[in-house]
Scaffold this motif. Sequence first.
Motif, mmCIF file in Angstrom:
data_model
loop_
_atom_site.group_PDB
_atom_site.id
_atom_site.type_symbol
_atom_site.label_atom_id
_atom_site.label_comp_id
_atom_site.label_asym_id
_atom_site.label_seq_id
_atom_site.Cartn_x
_atom_site.Cartn_y
_atom_site.Cartn_z
ATOM 1 N N GLU A 1 0.878 -1.068 0.045
ATOM 2 C CA GLU A 1 0.019 -0.163 -0.073
ATOM 3 C C GLU A 1 0.960 1.185 0.069
ATOM 4 O OE1 GLU A 1 -4.014 -0.304 2.204
ATOM 5 O OE2 GLU A 1 -2.657 -1.742 3.586
ATOM 6 N N THR A 2 0.457 2.203 -0.657
ATOM 7 C CA THR A 2 1.320 3.696 -0.768
ATOM 8 C C THR A 2 0.161 4.739 -0.191
ATOM 9 O OG1 THR A 2 2.402 2.560 -2.474
ATOM 10 C CG2 THR A 2 2.529 5.049 -2.185
ATOM 11 N N ASN A 3 0.989 5.469 0.669
ATOM 12 C CA ASN A 3 0.324 6.694 1.115
ATOM 13 C C ASN A 3 -1.256 6.752 1.594
ATOM 14 O OD1 ASN A 3 2.644 8.041 0.418
ATOM 15 N ND2 ASN A 3 2.184 8.320 -1.555
ATOM 16 N N VAL A 4 -1.553 5.631 2.299
ATOM 17 C CA VAL A 4 -2.857 5.584 2.999
ATOM 18 C C VAL A 4 -3.064 6.161 4.187
ATOM 19 C CG1 VAL A 4 -3.423 3.393 1.584
ATOM 20 C CG2 VAL A 4 -2.249 3.086 3.763
ATOM 21 N N ALA A 5 -4.246 6.404 4.683
ATOM 22 C CA ALA A 5 -4.183 7.017 5.867
ATOM 23 C C ALA A 5 -3.564 6.165 7.103
ATOM 24 C CB ALA A 5 -5.787 7.497 6.238
ATOM 25 N N ALA A 6 -4.018 5.011 6.918
ATOM 26 C CA ALA A 6 -3.293 4.250 8.350
ATOM 27 C C ALA A 6 -3.459 2.470 7.904
ATOM 28 C CB ALA A 6 -4.252 4.275 9.508
ATOM 29 N N LEU A 7 -3.012 1.932 8.406
ATOM 30 C CA LEU A 7 -2.727 0.274 7.930
ATOM 31 C C LEU A 7 -3.841 -0.411 8.915
ATOM 32 C CD1 LEU A 7 0.639 -0.252 7.047
ATOM 33 C CD2 LEU A 7 -1.254 0.203 5.279
ATOM 34 N N THR A 8 -5.335 -0.389 9.113
ATOM 35 C CA THR A 8 -6.122 -0.816 9.805
ATOM 36 C C THR A 8 -6.727 -1.991 9.580
ATOM 37 O OG1 THR A 8 -7.728 0.398 8.673
ATOM 38 C CG2 THR A 8 -6.761 1.571 10.564
ATOM 39 N N SER A 9 -6.546 -2.378 8.203
ATOM 40 C CA SER A 9 -7.191 -4.018 8.041
ATOM 41 C C SER A 9 -6.290 -5.019 8.256
ATOM 42 C CB SER A 9 -7.351 -3.982 6.470
ATOM 43 O OG SER A 9 -6.298 -3.666 5.599
ATOM 44 N N THR A 10 -4.746 -4.756 8.562
ATOM 45 C CA THR A 10 -3.845 -5.670 9.077
ATOM 46 C C THR A 10 -3.190 -5.243 10.328
ATOM 47 O OG1 THR A 10 -2.280 -4.355 7.490
ATOM 48 C CG2 THR A 10 -3.065 -6.242 6.468
ATOM 49 N N LYS A 11 -2.388 -6.277 10.840
ATOM 50 C CA LYS A 11 -2.004 -5.927 12.237
ATOM 51 C C LYS A 11 -0.360 -6.061 12.235
ATOM 52 C CE LYS A 11 -5.985 -7.350 14.946
ATOM 53 N NZ LYS A 11 -6.663 -8.315 15.913
ATOM 54 N N TRP A 12 0.320 -5.264 13.022
ATOM 55 C CA TRP A 12 1.764 -5.281 12.846
ATOM 56 C C TRP A 12 2.383 -5.357 14.242
ATOM 57 C CZ3 TRP A 12 3.361 -4.385 7.740
ATOM 58 C CH2 TRP A 12 2.571 -4.258 7.065
#
Length: 202
Positions: free
Chosen positions: A141-152
Amino acid sequence: MKQSIKSALAISAGMVAVVGAVLAPTGVGAVSSTANTTVTAQIQPVITISSGPTVNISITPNGTGLASSNSDTVLVSTNRSTGYTLNLKDADATTSLGASITAHTGTVAAPTALTTNNTWGFRVDDASVYTGFTAGPTSAETNVAALTSTKWAGITAAGANIKTTSSPGANNSTTVWYAAKVDTTIADGNYSDIVTYTATTN
């Protein structure tokens, strides 16, 4: 009288000949003995690993922060009958990208969405072993507001196991994802850290 003597001598000579024939040595038959030796090939375990060498995460931030992600491929080959375990850790005690982008607070045991500005993390799509990460598949993903659909999870100096196998294999592949979220308080430039993968036979 003479005739009798001659006859006796003739008989005696014949007896000697017969005795001689009985006493003469005969040929001995072959004899043998056997022994067994077990030949064992001791095959030692071997393991090799390759990765990278680089993962580039391109971000064009804004005031509220934007996130991007990209992946690395780790290849492990081993002849170990019980497989291997793959560990990921920071190469040193400093876990930030540069001095400004700190490690995400999620862990392998309890990963979380990457929503905090100026942080970075990693994940693997392997729900069968590490259920907190979720199965994926993760995509760049590039320049998205946040990575909320995946966990880190955040990288640590102590490290964490991210994969375990139970059989031998050649070029067994693991995709490791990396992501960062930054805002415009981070000056432009390259911010880097070195991670270390270690594959150990089980």
